[in-house]
Design an enzyme around this catalytic site. Structure first.
Site, PDB file in Angstrom:
ATOM      1  N   GLU A 206       0.942  -1.288   0.008  1.00 51.56           N
ATOM      2  CA  GLU A 206       0.299   0.120  -0.137  1.00 51.56           C
ATOM      3  C   GLU A 206       0.831   1.295   0.004  1.00 51.56           C
ATOM      4  O   GLU A 206       0.671   2.139   0.820  1.00 51.56           O
ATOM      5  CB  GLU A 206      -0.881  -0.023   1.269  1.00 51.56           C
ATOM      6  N   GLU A 289      -6.324  -8.155  -1.009  1.00 49.64           N
ATOM      7  CA  GLU A 289      -6.738  -7.975   0.238  1.00 49.64           C
ATOM      8  C   GLU A 289      -8.216  -7.716  -0.046  1.00 49.64           C
ATOM      9  O   GLU A 289      -8.682  -6.639   0.008  1.00 49.64           O
ATOM     10  CB  GLU A 289      -5.947  -6.837   1.074  1.00 49.64           C
TER      11      GLU A 289
END
Length: 662
Positions: A206, A289
């Site tokens: 991320e 995710e």
């Protein structure tokens, strides 16, 4: 630091209560996990094995392949339960396991690499392969994961000049190269092309939520391929919006760009956007995710997401040949001091994660699968599975061993002669003392010069929670350390000190708790120190052993909120009576608990929502079991803890924690 006109002299101590991060002192090593190795498939290379991306699909050995995976962290599960949790993931219908590799677990001190017991990555990978799973390895160096400092070893924070984490800072990259130079060669035999289970390796995590240093990402790609070869599929994970992807990945085929989101997102909008960042034909729709639940901080209600909406959202992905990894399939536990923390829009809006990492995942913290979410997700996965699913295993039996009486074995401030002492003119961060987790005791001495106001204590930027106590030589009422108050990172209020007679020798103690370093966001450089002077600091790593055997004469409970140790024992008569259990801290305030030299974690029932802590059966033993409680403030008046047979997340005045999918 103290505005009372008194002259100050400084001594300093730093205190290290047993930390999970040291690994060796915390866990008695169990028998090696090498018994797994005789069952796993050969890791010898075979030309028939190939995992690749083409025609916007994943391909395994020349056949289209749909990843139906789940995140499961070896470092949040007792090693004796690795196989049990993986079998439950198998019963859910998963074909792939994703896991982070936290740098701080494997290199707790510079150059000291640990790959044993709960850090035995090789044994975990062998076990995944034995059970027929593919693996997606998330190698960092930053992982986030609600894990202390996002997986970075905190000794990075002690380096001067300060490193720029997650950047192309040469000093930082040099240390990453040393870390990956140790880790990635261990990974090579487990690559799919070499006969192992690893199909993809993630770099960073991320990153688009933090920075946009493309030189940093290019460097990680080159470094990974130097060790793993040019054929390895490297990937990134970012939020499914243009802004995150623009900053967090590299366009083209150097990296495969995956996305993450929860049940409230439009998955196919994110997948269409994903295509813009991947090379033509190299963008199978994939969420690495897919949030099956959410995290919980102290002071919130336990997070919960609806089982049927989660299952329906997964069906929307799989039904159109998309792939997904459930984050989490099984959350586990933040044993010891390894929990992370988050902030809101400003640094002082600090929120530490609770000890449980249940995450409202389909496989609960204890491994339980008799819940609506597991069954709903299993029904969806079963429709798309190439094989019939194994039967659902029963939940592991739990027991309550009942109440355990504790004795007070020592006040913390009575044990200072056991500490090494370091003097400092200015506050030293925890990391600069060589201590990475737990507590630091700061202290100073001064002579009171007036009988008037007691003065005001102001400590700016406490990281993270400071208990203040004071004692004096002349006044009988304050010869024992007296609790003054608590200064917390999220409030940082000043404290009024008590009035003390002229010419009294005053000792001021500030016990600072590192409640977990930030693991996400712009303030991740999270040194643990109060930003004032003068101070006292010291450390003693064997403190819990001392407290386990020293009994003080005092029978009544000290009414002052003075940090102290309490110890008790209970017996398990037969081996078949050793089962999972929970410690209830009803009536206690805040602290940590150690069972048979295993740091189970933090308790804070007055804050909530977690009322009791999970104790896996392998921690226990037949015969005598020893419990040590370090209570920071006020113990249960009866000095009793209870071992019960179920979890409880209803403590404290918590706020509703509704998950709003990112």
């Amino acid at each position: 630091m103290v505005s009372n006109g008194g002259k100050q002299t400084t001594r300093a101590t730093f205190l290290s209560l047993v930390a999970f991060g040291t690994l060796v002192p915390i866990f008695a090593f169990l028998p090696p996990l090498s018994s797994h190795s005789q069952h796993h498939h050969s890791l010898s290379a075979t030309t028939a094995r190939k995992f690749e991306i083409a025609e916007d699909k994943f391909w395994k050995n020349g056949q289209p392949f749909q990843i139906i995976g789940g995140e499961l962290h070896y470092f949040r599960i007792h090693p004796e339960y690795w196989e049990d949790r993986l079998l439950r993931a198998k019963a859910l219908g998963l074909n792939t396991i994703a896991t982070y590799v936290p740098w701080n677990l494997h290199e707790p001190k510079p150059g000291n690499f640990v790959f044993e017991w709960i850090a035995d990555l090789s044994s975990f990978l062998k076990l995944c392969q034995k059970l027929g799973f593919l693996v997606m390895l998330r190698a960092g160096p930053y992982v986030c994961g609600e894990w202390d400092l996002g997986g970075f070893p905190p000794w990075l924070l002690a380096i001067n000049p300060a490193l720029r984490l997650r950047s192309s800072d040469p000093g930082f990259l040099q240390l990453v190269e040393k870390w990956w130079g140790t880790l990635l060669p261990k990974v090579v035999p487990f690559l799919y092309s070499n006969g192992g289970p690893i199909i993809m390796v993630q770099v960073e995590n991320e990153y688009g939520s933090f920075g946009d240093d493309k030189a940093y990402l290019h460097h990680l790609v080159r470094l990974a391929k130097d060790h793993l070869g040019d054929d390895i599929i490297l990937y990134t994970t970012d939020g499914g919006t243009r802004g995150y992807l623009e900053k967090g990945t590299l366009r083209g085929d150097a990296l495969y760009s995956a996305v993450d989101f929860g049940t409230g997102a439009n998955p196919w909008h994110a997948f269409d956007l994903q295509k813009e960042f991947n090379a033509p034909g190299k963008s199978p729709p994939f969420t690495s995710e897919f949030y099956s639940g959410w995290l919980t901080h102290w002071g919130e209600r336990i997070a919960s997401t609806d089982a049927y909406s989660t299952a329906s959202a997964l069906d929307e992905i799989l039904g159109r040949n998309g792939s997904a990894v459930l984050y989490m399939a099984h959350g586990g536990t933040n044993f010891g001091f390894y929990n992370g923390a988050n902030t809101g829009g400003y640094e002082s809006d600090y929120k530490a994660d609770i000890t449980s990492y249940d995450y409202d995942a389909p496989i609960r913290e204890t491994g339980d699968v008799s819940n609506a979410k597991f069954l709903a997700l299993r029904r969806v996965v079963e429709q798309y599975s190439a094989e019939s699913l194994p039967s659902v295993p029963p939940d592991i039996k739990k027991t309550g061993y009942g109440p355990v009486d504790l004795i007070k074995t020592g006040n913390l401030l009575d044990m200072l002669e056991n500490f090494e002492v370091v003097e400092s003119e200015n506050p030293m961060p925890m990391e600069s003392t060589g201590q990475m987790f737990g507590f630091l005791l700061y202290a100073t001495e001064f002579t009171s010069e007036g009988d008037g106001d007691g003065g005001i204590l102001s400590v700016s930027k406490v990281h993270d929670r400071a208990q203040v106590l004071i004692s004096c030589s002349s006044d009988h009422d304050c010869q024992r350390p007296t609790y003054v108050g608590t200064i917390e990172r999220w409030s940082s209020q000043s404290l009024k000190l008590p009035i003390i007679k002229r010419n009294s020798n005053v000792k001021l103690f500030i016990l600072v708790e590192n409640m977990g370093r930030l693991n996400y966001g712009p303030y991740i450089f999270d040194r643990k120190v109060p930003n004032n002077n003068p101070i006292i600091q010291a450390a003693y790593c064997g403190l819990t052993n001392l407290s386990a055997h020293k009994k003080i004469k005092e029978k009544s409970v000290n009414i002052s909120k003075e940090p102290a140790f309490y110890t008790g024992q209970f017996n398990i008569d037969k081996e078949d009576q050793i089962k999972d259990t929970f410690i209830s801290f009803n009536g206690w305030t805040k602290g940590i608990v150690i069972v048979n030299n295993f740091n189970v974690g933090r308790f804070w029932p007055s804050k909530g929502p977690q009322c009791n802590l999970y104790v896996p059966a392998p921690i226990l033993k037949q015969g005598e079991n020893v419990v040590i409680v370090f209570e920071l403030e006020s113990p249960n008046p009866e000095l009793v803890i209870s071992f019960v047979d179920q979890q409880d997340f209803t403590c404290g005045s918590s706020k509703l924690n509704l998950q709003e999918s990112p």
